[in-house]
Write a protein that holds these residues in place. Structure first.
Motif, PDB file in Angstrom:
ATOM      1  N   GLY A 142       0.809  -1.214   0.000  1.00  0.00           N
ATOM      2  CA  GLY A 142       0.000   0.000   0.000  1.00  0.00           C
ATOM      3  C   GLY A 142       0.844   1.267   0.000  1.00  0.00           C
ATOM      4  O   GLY A 142       0.537   2.233  -0.697  1.00  0.00           O
ATOM      5  N   LEU A 143       1.915   1.251   0.769  1.00  0.00           N
ATOM      6  CA  LEU A 143       2.786   2.421   0.830  1.00  0.00           C
ATOM      7  C   LEU A 143       3.534   2.626  -0.491  1.00  0.00           C
ATOM      8  O   LEU A 143       3.683   3.759  -0.962  1.00  0.00           O
ATOM      9  CB  LEU A 143       3.782   2.268   1.984  1.00  0.00           C
ATOM     10  CG  LEU A 143       4.643   3.473   2.326  1.00  0.00           C
ATOM     11  CD1 LEU A 143       3.810   4.739   2.504  1.00  0.00           C
ATOM     12  CD2 LEU A 143       5.434   3.204   3.584  1.00  0.00           C
ATOM     13  N   ILE A 144       3.969   1.546  -1.101  1.00  0.00           N
ATOM     14  CA  ILE A 144       4.625   1.638  -2.415  1.00  0.00           C
ATOM     15  C   ILE A 144       3.661   2.246  -3.424  1.00  0.00           C
ATOM     16  O   ILE A 144       4.023   3.161  -4.176  1.00  0.00           O
ATOM     17  CB  ILE A 144       5.126   0.261  -2.880  1.00  0.00           C
ATOM     18  CG1 ILE A 144       6.266  -0.231  -1.992  1.00  0.00           C
ATOM     19  CG2 ILE A 144       5.563   0.300  -4.347  1.00  0.00           C
ATOM     20  CD1 ILE A 144       6.619  -1.707  -2.163  1.00  0.00           C
ATOM     21  N   LEU A 145       2.435   1.767  -3.429  1.00  0.00           N
ATOM     22  CA  LEU A 145       1.435   2.306  -4.359  1.00  0.00           C
ATOM     23  C   LEU A 145       1.167   3.782  -4.092  1.00  0.00           C
ATOM     24  O   LEU A 145       1.080   4.583  -5.029  1.00  0.00           O
ATOM     25  CB  LEU A 145       0.136   1.507  -4.260  1.00  0.00           C
ATOM     26  CG  LEU A 145       0.204   0.075  -4.758  1.00  0.00           C
ATOM     27  CD1 LEU A 145      -1.088  -0.657  -4.439  1.00  0.00           C
ATOM     28  CD2 LEU A 145       0.507   0.026  -6.244  1.00  0.00           C
ATOM     29  N   ARG A 146       1.074   4.144  -2.832  1.00  0.00           N
ATOM     30  CA  ARG A 146       0.816   5.550  -2.482  1.00  0.00           C
ATOM     31  C   ARG A 146       1.947   6.442  -3.000  1.00  0.00           C
ATOM     32  O   ARG A 146       1.703   7.524  -3.538  1.00  0.00           O
ATOM     33  CB  ARG A 146       0.653   5.685  -0.975  1.00  0.00           C
ATOM     34  CG  ARG A 146       0.280   7.079  -0.546  1.00  0.00           C
ATOM     35  CD  ARG A 146      -0.023   7.132   0.917  1.00  0.00           C
ATOM     36  NE  ARG A 146      -0.148   8.514   1.336  1.00  0.00           N
ATOM     37  CZ  ARG A 146      -0.904   8.912   2.326  1.00  0.00           C
ATOM     38  NH1 ARG A 146      -1.618   8.048   3.010  1.00  0.00           N
ATOM     39  NH2 ARG A 146      -0.955  10.178   2.663  1.00  0.00           N
ATOM     40  N   LEU A 147       3.170   5.995  -2.849  1.00  0.00           N
ATOM     41  CA  LEU A 147       4.306   6.773  -3.349  1.00  0.00           C
ATOM     42  C   LEU A 147       4.291   6.874  -4.868  1.00  0.00           C
ATOM     43  O   LEU A 147       4.536   7.937  -5.446  1.00  0.00           O
ATOM     44  CB  LEU A 147       5.619   6.157  -2.874  1.00  0.00           C
ATOM     45  CG  LEU A 147       5.911   6.296  -1.380  1.00  0.00           C
ATOM     46  CD1 LEU A 147       7.052   5.371  -0.974  1.00  0.00           C
ATOM     47  CD2 LEU A 147       6.234   7.742  -1.031  1.00  0.00           C
ATOM     48  N   LEU A 148       3.990   5.760  -5.542  1.00  0.00           N
ATOM     49  CA  LEU A 148       3.988   5.760  -7.000  1.00  0.00           C
ATOM     50  C   LEU A 148       2.806   6.524  -7.592  1.00  0.00           C
ATOM     51  O   LEU A 148       2.871   6.976  -8.734  1.00  0.00           O
ATOM     52  CB  LEU A 148       4.036   4.332  -7.542  1.00  0.00           C
ATOM     53  CG  LEU A 148       5.356   3.600  -7.313  1.00  0.00           C
ATOM     54  CD1 LEU A 148       5.257   2.159  -7.779  1.00  0.00           C
ATOM     55  CD2 LEU A 148       6.513   4.317  -8.004  1.00  0.00           C
ATOM     56  N   LEU A 149       1.746   6.688  -6.812  1.00  0.00           N
ATOM     57  CA  LEU A 149       0.630   7.515  -7.286  1.00  0.00           C
ATOM     58  C   LEU A 149       1.059   8.970  -7.459  1.00  0.00           C
ATOM     59  O   LEU A 149       0.476   9.698  -8.253  1.00  0.00           O
ATOM     60  CB  LEU A 149      -0.563   7.414  -6.331  1.00  0.00           C
ATOM     61  CG  LEU A 149      -1.435   6.184  -6.544  1.00  0.00           C
ATOM     62  CD1 LEU A 149      -2.378   5.975  -5.366  1.00  0.00           C
ATOM     63  CD2 LEU A 149      -2.225   6.291  -7.848  1.00  0.00           C
ATOM     64  N   ALA A 150       2.081   9.390  -6.744  1.00  0.00           N
ATOM     65  CA  ALA A 150       2.606  10.754  -6.872  1.00  0.00           C
ATOM     66  C   ALA A 150       3.454  10.909  -8.130  1.00  0.00           C
ATOM     67  O   ALA A 150       3.767  12.019  -8.535  1.00  0.00           O
ATOM     68  CB  ALA A 150       3.426  11.123  -5.642  1.00  0.00           C
ATOM     69  N   TYR A 157      10.385   3.137 -11.621  1.00  0.00           N
ATOM     70  CA  TYR A 157       9.135   2.394 -11.518  1.00  0.00           C
ATOM     71  C   TYR A 157       7.980   3.368 -11.593  1.00  0.00           C
ATOM     72  O   TYR A 157       8.034   4.459 -11.026  1.00  0.00           O
ATOM     73  CB  TYR A 157       9.078   1.625 -10.193  1.00  0.00           C
ATOM     74  CG  TYR A 157      10.143   0.571 -10.113  1.00  0.00           C
ATOM     75  CD1 TYR A 157       9.897  -0.719 -10.557  1.00  0.00           C
ATOM     76  CD2 TYR A 157      11.411   0.874  -9.620  1.00  0.00           C
ATOM     77  CE1 TYR A 157      10.890  -1.694 -10.503  1.00  0.00           C
ATOM     78  CE2 TYR A 157      12.401  -0.091  -9.567  1.00  0.00           C
ATOM     79  CZ  TYR A 157      12.128  -1.372 -10.008  1.00  0.00           C
ATOM     80  OH  TYR A 157      13.109  -2.323  -9.959  1.00  0.00           O
ATOM     81  N   GLN A 158       6.933   2.955 -12.319  1.00  0.00           N
ATOM     82  CA  GLN A 158       5.743   3.787 -12.377  1.00  0.00           C
ATOM     83  C   GLN A 158       4.515   2.894 -12.491  1.00  0.00           C
ATOM     84  O   GLN A 158       4.613   1.726 -12.873  1.00  0.00           O
ATOM     85  CB  GLN A 158       5.793   4.781 -13.524  1.00  0.00           C
ATOM     86  CG  GLN A 158       5.670   4.183 -14.906  1.00  0.00           C
ATOM     87  CD  GLN A 158       5.747   5.270 -15.962  1.00  0.00           C
ATOM     88  OE1 GLN A 158       6.751   5.987 -16.036  1.00  0.00           O
ATOM     89  NE2 GLN A 158       4.722   5.396 -16.758  1.00  0.00           N
TER      90      GLN A 158
END
Length: 117
Positions: A25-33, A80-81
């Motif tokens: 979840g944290l990885i996804l939150r960072l990549l959403l930025a 990564y995106q």
């Protein structure tokens, strides 16, 4: 509030397993930025090992949620995106963030350190 949900759904179960892994979840939150390099993700999370971060990114890539882009350089740069599929998770991440703000209590860092000592 009544929901017409079946007790077990294979797709929900698979999605829950993917999203429920620690750090996902944290990885996804960072990549959403926006796109991030491996080192930037590692630094932003702080307490994740490089091995676990690599595993999570590979799992997300295998599911088509993340793409790994390599710029041959020099120097070689890996970024990564989120894919379109990954971007579609923004509402899930946003709703979890809102729920956490309302319902999750976090102890101050000093208190956590004293307990673990």
């Amino acid at each position: 509030m009544e929901h017409a949900l079946t007790p077990r759904c294979a797709r929900y179960e698979k999605a829950s397993e993917l999203m429920g892994k620690r750090w996902t979840g944290l990885i996804l939150r960072l990549l959403l930025a926006g796109p991030h390099r491996f080192g930037a993700l590692s630094e932003a999370i702080g307490t994740i090992s490089e091995r676990v971060l690599s595993e999570r990114l590979k799992e997300l890539e295998a599911e088509g949620v993340v793409t790994r882009n390599v710029d041959p350089g020099p120097p070689v740069r890996v970024e990564y995106q989120l894919t379109e599929k990954g971007q579609a998770l923004w509402k899930v991440v946003d709703e979890l963030s809102k729920w956490a703000e309302r319902w999750v209590d976090v102890k101050p860092a000093a208190a956590r350190k004293r307990k673990s000592a």
